[in-house]
Design a protein around this motif. Structure first.
Motif, PDB file in Angstrom:
ATOM      1  N   LYS A 191      32.763   0.167 122.369  1.00 56.00           N
ATOM      2  CA  LYS A 191      31.684   0.022 121.403  1.00 56.00           C
ATOM      3  C   LYS A 191      31.120  -1.389 121.487  1.00 56.00           C
ATOM      4  CE  LYS A 191      33.596   3.273 118.056  1.00 56.00           C
ATOM      5  NZ  LYS A 191      34.057   3.476 116.672  1.00 56.00           N
ATOM      6  N   TYR A 192      29.809  -1.488 121.303  1.00 53.56           N
ATOM      7  CA  TYR A 192      29.106  -2.764 121.226  1.00 53.56           C
ATOM      8  C   TYR A 192      29.344  -3.619 122.470  1.00 53.56           C
ATOM      9  CZ  TYR A 192      28.697  -1.185 116.462  1.00 53.56           C
ATOM     10  OH  TYR A 192      28.431  -0.420 115.356  1.00 53.56           O
ATOM     11  N   VAL A 193      28.807  -3.146 123.589  1.00 57.94           N
ATOM     12  CA  VAL A 193      28.904  -3.856 124.863  1.00 57.94           C
ATOM     13  C   VAL A 193      27.501  -4.253 125.290  1.00 57.94           C
ATOM     14  CG1 VAL A 193      29.557  -3.660 127.296  1.00 57.94           C
ATOM     15  CG2 VAL A 193      30.948  -2.550 125.531  1.00 57.94           C
ATOM     16  N   ARG A 194      27.345  -5.490 125.746  1.00 53.22           N
ATOM     17  CA  ARG A 194      26.052  -5.950 126.246  1.00 53.22           C
ATOM     18  C   ARG A 194      26.224  -6.467 127.669  1.00 53.22           C
ATOM     19  NH1 ARG A 194      23.395 -10.176 122.707  1.00 53.22           N
ATOM     20  NH2 ARG A 194      22.799  -8.315 121.536  1.00 53.22           N
ATOM     21  N   LEU A 195      25.450  -5.893 128.580  1.00 52.54           N
ATOM     22  CA  LEU A 195      25.372  -6.397 129.947  1.00 52.54           C
ATOM     23  C   LEU A 195      24.022  -7.083 130.066  1.00 52.54           C
ATOM     24  CD1 LEU A 195      26.548  -3.202 131.870  1.00 52.54           C
ATOM     25  CD2 LEU A 195      27.938  -5.095 131.058  1.00 52.54           C
ATOM     26  N   GLN A 196      24.031  -8.329 130.458  1.00 51.45           N
ATOM     27  CA  GLN A 196      22.775  -9.072 130.496  1.00 51.45           C
ATOM     28  C   GLN A 196      22.707  -9.916 131.754  1.00 51.45           C
ATOM     29  OE1 GLN A 196      21.585 -10.547 126.727  1.00 51.45           O
ATOM     30  NE2 GLN A 196      20.327 -12.172 127.573  1.00 51.45           N
ATOM     31  N   ASN A 197      21.562  -9.848 132.433  1.00 54.84           N
ATOM     32  CA  ASN A 197      21.255 -10.662 133.606  1.00 54.84           C
ATOM     33  C   ASN A 197      22.248 -10.471 134.749  1.00 54.84           C
ATOM     34  OD1 ASN A 197      19.002 -11.798 132.278  1.00 54.84           O
ATOM     35  ND2 ASN A 197      20.332 -13.267 131.271  1.00 54.84           N
ATOM     36  N   LEU A 198      22.775  -9.268 134.916  1.00 55.85           N
ATOM     37  CA  LEU A 198      23.659  -8.971 136.041  1.00 55.85           C
ATOM     38  C   LEU A 198      22.827  -8.465 137.212  1.00 55.85           C
ATOM     39  CD1 LEU A 198      26.617  -7.141 134.264  1.00 55.85           C
ATOM     40  CD2 LEU A 198      26.497  -9.528 134.969  1.00 55.85           C
ATOM     41  N   VAL A 199      23.276  -8.736 138.420  1.00 50.90           N
ATOM     42  CA  VAL A 199      22.578  -8.299 139.622  1.00 50.90           C
ATOM     43  C   VAL A 199      23.513  -7.426 140.440  1.00 50.90           C
ATOM     44  CG1 VAL A 199      21.435  -9.013 141.740  1.00 50.90           C
ATOM     45  CG2 VAL A 199      21.153 -10.369 139.658  1.00 50.90           C
ATOM     46  N   ALA A 215      19.401  -6.295 137.359  1.00 45.11           N
ATOM     47  CA  ALA A 215      18.683  -5.913 138.570  1.00 45.11           C
ATOM     48  C   ALA A 215      19.530  -4.966 139.410  1.00 45.11           C
ATOM     49  CB  ALA A 215      18.328  -7.154 139.379  1.00 45.11           C
ATOM     50  N   PHE A 216      18.904  -3.900 139.892  1.00 46.09           N
ATOM     51  CA  PHE A 216      19.547  -2.935 140.774  1.00 46.09           C
ATOM     52  C   PHE A 216      18.684  -2.865 142.025  1.00 46.09           C
ATOM     53  CE2 PHE A 216      20.544  -1.845 136.434  1.00 46.09           C
ATOM     54  CZ  PHE A 216      21.910  -1.637 136.471  1.00 46.09           C
ATOM     55  N   ASP A 217      19.185  -3.418 143.123  1.00 45.26           N
ATOM     56  CA  ASP A 217      18.363  -3.589 144.316  1.00 45.26           C
ATOM     57  C   ASP A 217      19.159  -3.209 145.570  1.00 45.26           C
ATOM     58  OD1 ASP A 217      16.229  -4.394 145.933  1.00 45.26           O
ATOM     59  OD2 ASP A 217      16.949  -6.446 146.032  1.00 45.26           O
ATOM     60  N   SER A 218      18.555  -2.467 146.451  1.00 52.78           N
ATOM     61  CA  SER A 218      19.149  -2.083 147.737  1.00 52.78           C
ATOM     62  C   SER A 218      20.488  -1.373 147.570  1.00 52.78           C
ATOM     63  CB  SER A 218      19.310  -3.307 148.654  1.00 52.78           C
ATOM     64  OG  SER A 218      18.066  -3.875 148.921  1.00 52.78           O
ATOM     65  N   PHE A 246      26.115   9.637 147.564  1.00 47.41           N
ATOM     66  CA  PHE A 246      25.019   9.195 146.722  1.00 47.41           C
ATOM     67  C   PHE A 246      25.377   7.822 146.160  1.00 47.41           C
ATOM     68  CE2 PHE A 246      28.099  11.242 144.077  1.00 47.41           C
ATOM     69  CZ  PHE A 246      28.213  10.399 142.995  1.00 47.41           C
ATOM     70  N   ILE A 247      24.395   7.113 145.698  1.00 42.10           N
ATOM     71  CA  ILE A 247      24.626   5.914 144.903  1.00 42.10           C
ATOM     72  C   ILE A 247      23.458   5.795 143.930  1.00 42.10           C
ATOM     73  CG2 ILE A 247      23.620   4.351 146.601  1.00 42.10           C
ATOM     74  CD1 ILE A 247      25.785   2.297 145.616  1.00 42.10           C
ATOM     75  N   ASN A 248      23.782   5.716 142.659  1.00 46.31           N
ATOM     76  CA  ASN A 248      22.782   5.630 141.606  1.00 46.31           C
ATOM     77  C   ASN A 248      23.014   4.369 140.785  1.00 46.31           C
ATOM     78  OD1 ASN A 248      21.467   8.183 142.085  1.00 46.31           O
ATOM     79  ND2 ASN A 248      23.307   9.140 141.303  1.00 46.31           N
ATOM     80  N   ALA A 249      21.959   3.882 140.188  1.00 45.88           N
ATOM     81  CA  ALA A 249      22.067   2.649 139.405  1.00 45.88           C
ATOM     82  C   ALA A 249      22.905   2.847 138.144  1.00 45.88           C
ATOM     83  CB  ALA A 249      20.688   2.122 139.058  1.00 45.88           C
ATOM     84  N   THR A 300      14.038  -4.413 130.032  1.00 45.18           N
ATOM     85  CA  THR A 300      13.696  -5.489 130.952  1.00 45.18           C
ATOM     86  C   THR A 300      12.620  -6.325 130.286  1.00 45.18           C
ATOM     87  OG1 THR A 300      14.160  -4.112 132.863  1.00 45.18           O
ATOM     88  CG2 THR A 300      12.838  -6.066 133.240  1.00 45.18           C
ATOM     89  N   GLU A 301      12.862  -7.605 130.199  1.00 45.62           N
ATOM     90  CA  GLU A 301      11.865  -8.519 129.632  1.00 45.62           C
ATOM     91  C   GLU A 301      11.208  -9.281 130.765  1.00 45.62           C
ATOM     92  OE1 GLU A 301      13.689 -11.024 126.729  1.00 45.62           O
ATOM     93  OE2 GLU A 301      14.648  -9.342 125.718  1.00 45.62           O
ATOM     94  N   TYR A 302       9.896  -9.211 130.808  1.00 41.31           N
ATOM     95  CA  TYR A 302       9.156  -9.933 131.826  1.00 41.31           C
ATOM     96  C   TYR A 302       8.637 -11.233 131.222  1.00 41.31           C
ATOM     97  CZ  TYR A 302       9.291  -5.589 134.398  1.00 41.31           C
ATOM     98  OH  TYR A 302       9.707  -4.474 135.053  1.00 41.31           O
ATOM     99  N   PRO A 303       8.709 -12.318 131.981  1.00 41.12           N
ATOM    100  CA  PRO A 303       8.180 -13.578 131.448  1.00 41.12           C
ATOM    101  C   PRO A 303       6.669 -13.498 131.232  1.00 41.12           C
ATOM    102  CG  PRO A 303       8.983 -13.849 133.716  1.00 41.12           C
ATOM    103  CD  PRO A 303       9.267 -12.438 133.301  1.00 41.12           C
ATOM    104  N   ALA A 304       6.190 -14.183 130.235  1.00 43.33           N
ATOM    105  CA  ALA A 304       4.757 -14.143 129.906  1.00 43.33           C
ATOM    106  C   ALA A 304       3.935 -14.915 130.898  1.00 43.33           C
ATOM    107  CB  ALA A 304       4.543 -14.726 128.514  1.00 43.33           C
TER     108      ALA A 304
END
Length: 86
Positions: free
Chosen positions: A8-16, A42-45, A66-69, A82-86
């Motif tokens: 319960k109450y888990v935050r994943l932030q800024n992981l690549v 980020a989920f890339d390649s 298979f591999i899924n994000a 996802t927050e994009y910079p202004a």
């Protein structure tokens, strides 16, 4: 790869999660967890093979490899933002 199960109450932030190759499964697997936040990750390649001609396979009907994000199961509650910079 990351598994969150019954938490319960888990935050994943800024992981690549980048350049995962020659594997199958999920980058993030959430099972029966509550209030999980996935923010600015980020989920890339993510590739189950290194053979470029086979990147698009297997199809949805062939789940042997298979591999899924993100995979969510078992009445889990997850928000992804996802927050994009202004």
């Amino acid at each position: 790869m990351l598994i969150i199960s019954g938490a319960k109450y888990v935050r994943l932030q800024n992981l690549v999660f980048r350049n995962l190759k020659n594997t199958n499964g999920y980058a993030v697997n959430v099972t029966g967890a509550q209030n999980v936040e996935i923010n600015n990750c980020a989920f890339d390649s993510l590739r189950w093979t290194t053979t470029s001609a086979e990147y698009g396979y297997p199809t949805i009907n062939n789940t042997s490899y298979f591999i899924n994000a993100i995979y969510v199961t078992g009445s889990a509650t997850v928000t992804a933002t996802t927050e994009y910079p202004a």
